[in-house]
Design an enzyme around this catalytic site. Structure first.
Site, PDB file in Angstrom:
ATOM      1  N   LYS A 167       0.881  -1.179   0.000  1.00  0.00           N
ATOM      2  CA  LYS A 167       0.000   0.000   0.000  1.00  0.00           C
ATOM      3  C   LYS A 167       0.915   1.224   0.000  1.00  0.00           C
ATOM      4  CE  LYS A 167      -4.220   1.720   2.118  1.00  0.00           C
ATOM      5  NZ  LYS A 167      -4.909   2.042   0.874  1.00  0.00           N
TER       6      LYS A 167
HETATM    7  N1  PMP Z   1      -7.647  -1.579  -3.217  1.00  0.00           N
HETATM    8  C1  PMP Z   1      -7.039  -0.383  -3.143  1.00  0.00           C
HETATM    9  C2  PMP Z   1      -6.190   0.053  -4.289  1.00  0.00           C
HETATM   10  C3  PMP Z   1      -7.200   0.430  -2.014  1.00  0.00           C
HETATM   11  O1  PMP Z   1      -6.590   1.612  -1.946  1.00  0.00           O
HETATM   12  C4  PMP Z   1      -8.037  -0.004  -0.964  1.00  0.00           C
HETATM   13  C5  PMP Z   1      -8.255   0.873   0.240  1.00  0.00           C
HETATM   14  N2  PMP Z   1      -7.274   0.641   1.210  1.00  0.00           N
HETATM   15  C6  PMP Z   1      -8.657  -1.259  -1.073  1.00  0.00           C
HETATM   16  C7  PMP Z   1      -8.442  -2.018  -2.215  1.00  0.00           C
HETATM   17  C8  PMP Z   1      -9.517  -1.805   0.035  1.00  0.00           C
HETATM   18  O2  PMP Z   1      -8.706  -2.182   1.115  1.00  0.00           O
HETATM   19  P1  PMP Z   1      -9.225  -2.095   2.616  1.00  0.00           P
HETATM   20  O3  PMP Z   1     -10.450  -2.927   2.707  1.00  0.00           O
HETATM   21  O4  PMP Z   1      -8.099  -2.642   3.427  1.00  0.00           O
HETATM   22  O5  PMP Z   1      -9.480  -0.664   2.891  1.00  0.00           O
END
Ligand code: PMP
Length: 307
Positions: free
Chosen positions: A151
């Site tokens: 991330k």
């Molecule tokens: N994909 C991307 C590219 C994201 O930025 C996010 C948000 N964090 C998600 C999926 C969903 O992840 P999460 O459920 O951990 O927020």
């Protein structure tokens, strides 16, 4: 009253919360981050978010200058100082202050920022009426170039897809990988329901493994819904009974149209509705208490069920 933001060891007023223009997070997008939710005075899946943060940092060889245990306490303390009961927490770690060259060896110490604020969700009507999405012409960055499980502060690829959605008056954009398979949306994972099976793209197709995605897979299985992590292509989306997105900010949000084609009946479906209800119930039961002398206290739904 001004928000208190954690910046490199101090809780400062939001107008004083600054990092240098020499910071390589600003100059190069060199860093990692997390978005986390608090519900009813508890931080939802804090451990999983912090684990992903430290794994992202490890992968890009960024040493976070506070331990995971210290970071957990910083997140909780930032919530306390801002009286967060329901809110959104952003943790950002950048490579830190360097010079104009991109060599990270010039950056003496990573910058650590934690912000806790109120969340601005999709308006309620999007949960009842659903989103209209497009399939973007912008392909998700290949994991061979940058692993999507990191991330990172590099969201330009996703932002370009979001711009495409904006210019076509769509709510969101589905991004394909370089082989034409569905990966995810710009900040949400995607689920497809058809003939009794819930499918979502697998972890090696080029997705961020969402914390919400994981929670929804568990909830679906507990509700005896068959779940498959598999390859999905645009046709599978067009002919689905239901499609919905998951993410920390969005929770679960239904998709009712994809590039001009109605999904199923064109209205949010029963599987989505059931899982949203279950998810919202879960977020009220599980999480790390913000106000507790024992920082590690965490109550899970299964603990409650067995009481
Ligand atoms: N994909 C991307 C590219 C994201 O930025 C996010 C948000 N964090 C998600 C999926 C969903 O992840 P999460 O459920 O951990 O927020």
């Amino acid at each position: 009253m001004s928000l208190k933001v954690y910046v490199n060891g101090a809780y400062v007023d939001s107008e004083d919360a600054k990092v240098s223009v020499w910071d390589h997070g600003f100059l190069y997008g060199d860093g990692v981050f997390e978005g986390i939710r608090a519900y009813g005075g508890r931080v939802f899946r804090l451990e999983q978010h912090l684990e992903r943060l430290y794994e992202s940092a490890l992968s890009i060889r960024l040493t976070i200058p506070v331990t995971l245990a210290e970071m957990r306490e910083v997140v909780l303390e930032t919530c306390r100082r801002n009286h967060i009961v329901d809110g959104y927490i952003r943790v950002v770690i950048s490579r830190g202050k360097g010079d104009l060259g991109l060599d990270p060896r010039k950056c003496a110490s990573p910058s650590v920022v934690v912000i806790a604020d109120k969340i601005k969700l999709y308006p309620e009507e999007k949960y009842t009426r659903g989103l209209r999405v497009i399939i973007s012409s912008v392909r998700r960055t290949s994991p061979e170039a940058l692993d999507s499980k990191i991330k990172s502060l590099n969201y330009l690829n996703n932002i370009l897809a979001k711009i495409e959605a904006n210019t076509t008056d769509a709510d969101e954009a589905v991004m394909l990988n370089s082989n034409g398979f569905v990966t995810e949306c710009t900040a949400e994972n995607i689920f497809v329901y058809k003939n009794g099976v819930l499918r979502t793209p697998g972890r090696y197709v080029g997705i961020l493994e969402g914390v919400t995605r994981g929670a929804v897979i568990d909830l679906a299985r507990r509700n005896n819904i068959l779940v498959e992590e598999t390859m999905i292509n645009p046709h599978d989306l067009y002919v689905a009974d239901e499609v919905f997105l998951t993410g920390t900010g969005a929770e679960l949000v239904p998709v009712v149209s994809i590039s001009g084609r109605n999904v199923g009946t064109g209205a949010p479906g029963p599987v989505f509705q059931r899982l949203l209800k279950e998810f919202r119930h879960l977020t009220q039961q599980e999480g790390t208490l913000i106000h507790s002398d024992v920082a590690l206290t965490s109550v899970s739904a299964s603990d409650l069920a067995s009481e």
